[in-house]
Design a protein around this motif. Structure first.
Motif, mmCIF file in Angstrom:
data_model
loop_
_atom_site.group_PDB
_atom_site.id
_atom_site.type_symbol
_atom_site.label_atom_id
_atom_site.label_comp_id
_atom_site.label_asym_id
_atom_site.label_seq_id
_atom_site.Cartn_x
_atom_site.Cartn_y
_atom_site.Cartn_z
ATOM 1 N N LEU A 1 0.860 -1.184 0.000
ATOM 2 C CA LEU A 1 0.000 0.000 0.000
ATOM 3 C C LEU A 1 0.897 1.235 0.000
ATOM 4 C CD1 LEU A 1 -2.569 -1.046 2.791
ATOM 5 C CD2 LEU A 1 -2.728 -1.433 0.317
ATOM 6 N N HIS A 2 0.583 2.209 -0.860
ATOM 7 C CA HIS A 2 1.463 3.375 -0.953
ATOM 8 C C HIS A 2 0.689 4.591 -1.440
ATOM 9 C CE1 HIS A 2 5.954 3.915 -0.732
ATOM 10 N NE2 HIS A 2 5.561 5.148 -1.056
ATOM 11 N N GLY A 3 1.047 5.749 -0.912
ATOM 12 C CA GLY A 3 0.445 6.999 -1.349
ATOM 13 C C GLY A 3 1.138 7.554 -2.569
ATOM 14 N N GLU A 4 0.354 8.063 -3.503
ATOM 15 C CA GLU A 4 0.929 8.613 -4.724
ATOM 16 C C GLU A 4 1.540 9.995 -4.509
ATOM 17 O OE1 GLU A 4 -2.058 8.413 -7.786
ATOM 18 O OE2 GLU A 4 -2.414 6.259 -7.462
ATOM 19 N N ALA A 5 1.276 10.608 -3.330
ATOM 20 C CA ALA A 5 1.813 11.936 -3.032
ATOM 21 C C ALA A 5 2.825 11.892 -1.895
ATOM 22 C CB ALA A 5 0.671 12.894 -2.684
ATOM 23 N N ASP A 6 3.423 10.733 -1.678
ATOM 24 C CA ASP A 6 4.387 10.559 -0.579
ATOM 25 C C ASP A 6 5.704 11.257 -0.931
ATOM 26 O OD1 ASP A 6 6.106 9.616 1.429
ATOM 27 O OD2 ASP A 6 5.095 7.669 1.526
ATOM 28 N N GLN A 7 6.121 12.197 -0.091
ATOM 29 C CA GLN A 7 7.393 12.893 -0.317
ATOM 30 C C GLN A 7 8.546 12.272 0.453
ATOM 31 O OE1 GLN A 7 7.769 17.172 -0.832
ATOM 32 N NE2 GLN A 7 5.656 17.421 -0.133
ATOM 33 N N LEU A 8 8.250 11.571 1.554
ATOM 34 C CA LEU A 8 9.327 10.997 2.366
ATOM 35 C C LEU A 8 9.837 9.689 1.774
ATOM 36 C CD1 LEU A 8 10.977 11.587 4.889
ATOM 37 C CD2 LEU A 8 9.353 10.194 6.192
ATOM 38 N N VAL A 9 8.903 8.821 1.375
ATOM 39 C CA VAL A 9 9.259 7.606 0.626
ATOM 40 C C VAL A 9 8.394 7.634 -0.631
ATOM 41 C CG1 VAL A 9 9.412 5.095 0.624
ATOM 42 C CG2 VAL A 9 9.765 6.333 2.758
ATOM 43 N N THR B 1 -2.322 1.754 -4.790
ATOM 44 C CA THR B 1 -1.854 3.116 -4.551
ATOM 45 C C THR B 1 -3.048 4.051 -4.368
ATOM 46 O OG1 THR B 1 -1.755 3.741 -6.902
ATOM 47 C CG2 THR B 1 0.190 2.658 -5.952
ATOM 48 N N TYR B 2 -2.775 5.164 -3.676
ATOM 49 C CA TYR B 2 -3.854 6.086 -3.316
ATOM 50 C C TYR B 2 -3.489 7.515 -3.713
ATOM 51 C CZ TYR B 2 -5.366 2.165 -0.427
ATOM 52 O OH TYR B 2 -5.762 0.921 0.008
ATOM 53 N N PRO B 3 -4.259 8.112 -4.618
ATOM 54 C CA PRO B 3 -4.033 9.519 -4.962
ATOM 55 C C PRO B 3 -4.232 10.397 -3.725
ATOM 56 C CG PRO B 3 -5.517 8.458 -6.540
ATOM 57 C CD PRO B 3 -5.362 7.512 -5.391
ATOM 58 N N GLY B 4 -3.373 11.387 -3.578
ATOM 59 C CA GLY B 4 -3.535 12.337 -2.476
ATOM 60 C C GLY B 4 -3.007 11.860 -1.134
ATOM 61 N N MET B 5 -2.561 10.598 -1.051
ATOM 62 C CA MET B 5 -2.016 10.091 0.212
ATOM 63 C C MET B 5 -0.519 10.347 0.259
ATOM 64 S SD MET B 5 -1.996 6.145 1.623
ATOM 65 C CE MET B 5 -0.671 5.572 2.720
ATOM 66 N N GLY B 6 -0.055 10.929 1.370
ATOM 67 C CA GLY B 6 1.361 11.167 1.577
ATOM 68 C C GLY B 6 1.945 10.124 2.505
ATOM 69 N N HIS B 7 2.822 10.562 3.403
ATOM 70 C CA HIS B 7 3.502 9.620 4.292
ATOM 71 C C HIS B 7 2.800 9.563 5.649
ATOM 72 C CE1 HIS B 7 6.942 6.973 4.727
ATOM 73 N NE2 HIS B 7 7.036 7.381 5.986
ATOM 74 N N ASP B 8 1.541 9.210 5.595
ATOM 75 C CA ASP B 8 0.766 9.004 6.814
ATOM 76 C C ASP B 8 -0.388 8.069 6.485
ATOM 77 O OD1 ASP B 8 -0.853 10.667 5.326
ATOM 78 O OD2 ASP B 8 -1.024 12.249 6.833
ATOM 79 N N LEU B 9 -1.250 7.855 7.462
ATOM 80 C CA LEU B 9 -2.378 6.931 7.285
ATOM 81 C C LEU B 9 -3.674 7.723 7.484
ATOM 82 C CD1 LEU B 9 -0.961 3.983 9.450
ATOM 83 C CD2 LEU B 9 -0.879 4.188 6.955
ATOM 84 N N PRO B 10 -4.167 8.372 6.424
ATOM 85 C CA PRO B 10 -5.365 9.214 6.572
ATOM 86 C C PRO B 10 -6.562 8.418 7.085
ATOM 87 C CG PRO B 10 -4.312 9.552 4.440
ATOM 88 C CD PRO B 10 -3.674 8.362 5.051
ATOM 89 N N ARG B 11 -7.256 8.988 8.052
ATOM 90 C CA ARG B 11 -8.415 8.320 8.647
ATOM 91 C C ARG B 11 -9.436 7.912 7.587
ATOM 92 N NH1 ARG B 11 -10.975 8.262 13.655
ATOM 93 N NH2 ARG B 11 -9.329 9.571 14.530
ATOM 94 N N GLN B 12 -9.600 8.737 6.559
ATOM 95 C CA GLN B 12 -10.589 8.440 5.523
ATOM 96 C C GLN B 12 -10.273 7.155 4.768
ATOM 97 O OE1 GLN B 12 -9.007 11.269 6.089
ATOM 98 N NE2 GLN B 12 -10.301 13.082 5.763
#
Length: 281
Positions: A228-236, A255-266
């Motif tokens: 699982l990975h965010g498409e907007a991740d800047q750290l990794v 992969t998830y559009p708009g997800m960065g290096h965290d686990l959004p509640r949504q």
């Protein structure tokens, strides 16, 4: 309730959710993070799906053993330990829990540890879920902005630490989702009160850098694997997730559009559904 157990020559602090009769699910957190960074509500959602969930503090984090005598790593000096040792800690914790094997989920550095666990202790891993992680630090280097955040000297004052946390997650968090300043600040305060040890985080980072690339070894991982990975991740950046999925035979990449290096509640319901699909008989 937090429990401490002696494993692998150190103490590991852990907490559990759900019925002990459930499918064993081990959650491994990332760099400098504590078990509380696996949100209690997320753990409960996983438990509701039939998992016996355990979250724990890695060495040099939270209430587990800290290697204070090792001090702050210096350039060129050998690291105090490797990701191999963190993976061995996880396997030893499973021994203490009476788990012959478990479904293993790791986030960020925790994903690296989970990958290493599957490589070093293949019989102990039923399924592998690697979240916002990478097979090696050089594969998906952080952006310039994320590097600056990672290398910022942490303040010692509690209020300044909370303010820095909000600033950090505004850069490396998920731009596609609202930033909950109040929740970030509250969690940072809880983490500070539980344990504040920037040197421990530096030692963990040194372990990441000294542990090298796992790509070739991941080719031997034979368990069902989810990435699982965010498409907007800047750290990794997402290249890390793609490389992980490409390295493990048969791995599934989501992969998830708009997800960065965290686990959004949504996204929790989707994370839980994906993990449950992987772990269900």
């Amino acid at each position: 309730m937090t429990t401490r157990v002696a494993v692998n020559g150190i103490e590991i602090a852990y907490e559990s959710f759900g019925s002990p009769a459930g499918r064993p699910l081990l959650l491994i957190m990332g760099l400098g993070a504590q078990l509380i960074h696996w949100d209690e509500e997320l753990c409960e959602l996983l438990a509701e799906q039939g998992h016996h969930v355990v979250r724990f503090d890695n060495r040099d984090a939270g209430l587990s053993t800290h290697f204070h005598d090792a001090g702050v790593p210096t350039t060129g000096a050998p690291s105090s330990y490797l990701l191999d040792d963190l993976a061995d800690d996880a396997a030893a914790l499973m021994d203490a829990l009476g788990w012959p094997a478990a479904h293993v989920v790791g986030a960020s550095m925790g994903g690296m540890v989970a990958q290493t666990l599957a490589i070093r202790h293949p019989a102990r891993v039923l399924t592998l879920t690697s979240i916002m992680s990478t097979p090696g630090p050089s594969i998906a280097p952080p952006t310039e902005a994320a590097t600056a955040v990672l290398m910022t000297r942490p303040p010692a004052d509690r209020a300044a630490v909370l303010a820095q946390a909000v600033k950090t997650w505004s850069i490396i968090g998920s731009p596609g989702y609202d930033l909950d300043h109040e929740r970030i600040s509250a969690l940072a305060g809880l983490a500070y009160d539980r344990c504040f040890d920037p040197a421990g985080t530096a030692r963990q980072l040194a372990a990441i850098m000294a542990s090298g690339d796992r790509t070739a070894m991941l080719a031997g991982v034979a368990v069902p694997t989810l990435v699982l990975h965010g498409e907007a991740d800047q750290l990794v950046p997402i290249a890390g997730g793609r490389a992980t999925a490409a390295a493990v035979p048969g791995a599934r990449l989501v992969t998830y559009p708009g997800m960065g290096h965290d686990l959004p509640r949504q996204l929790w319901p989707d994370f839980v559904a994906e993990i449950t699909k992987l772990t269900s008989p």
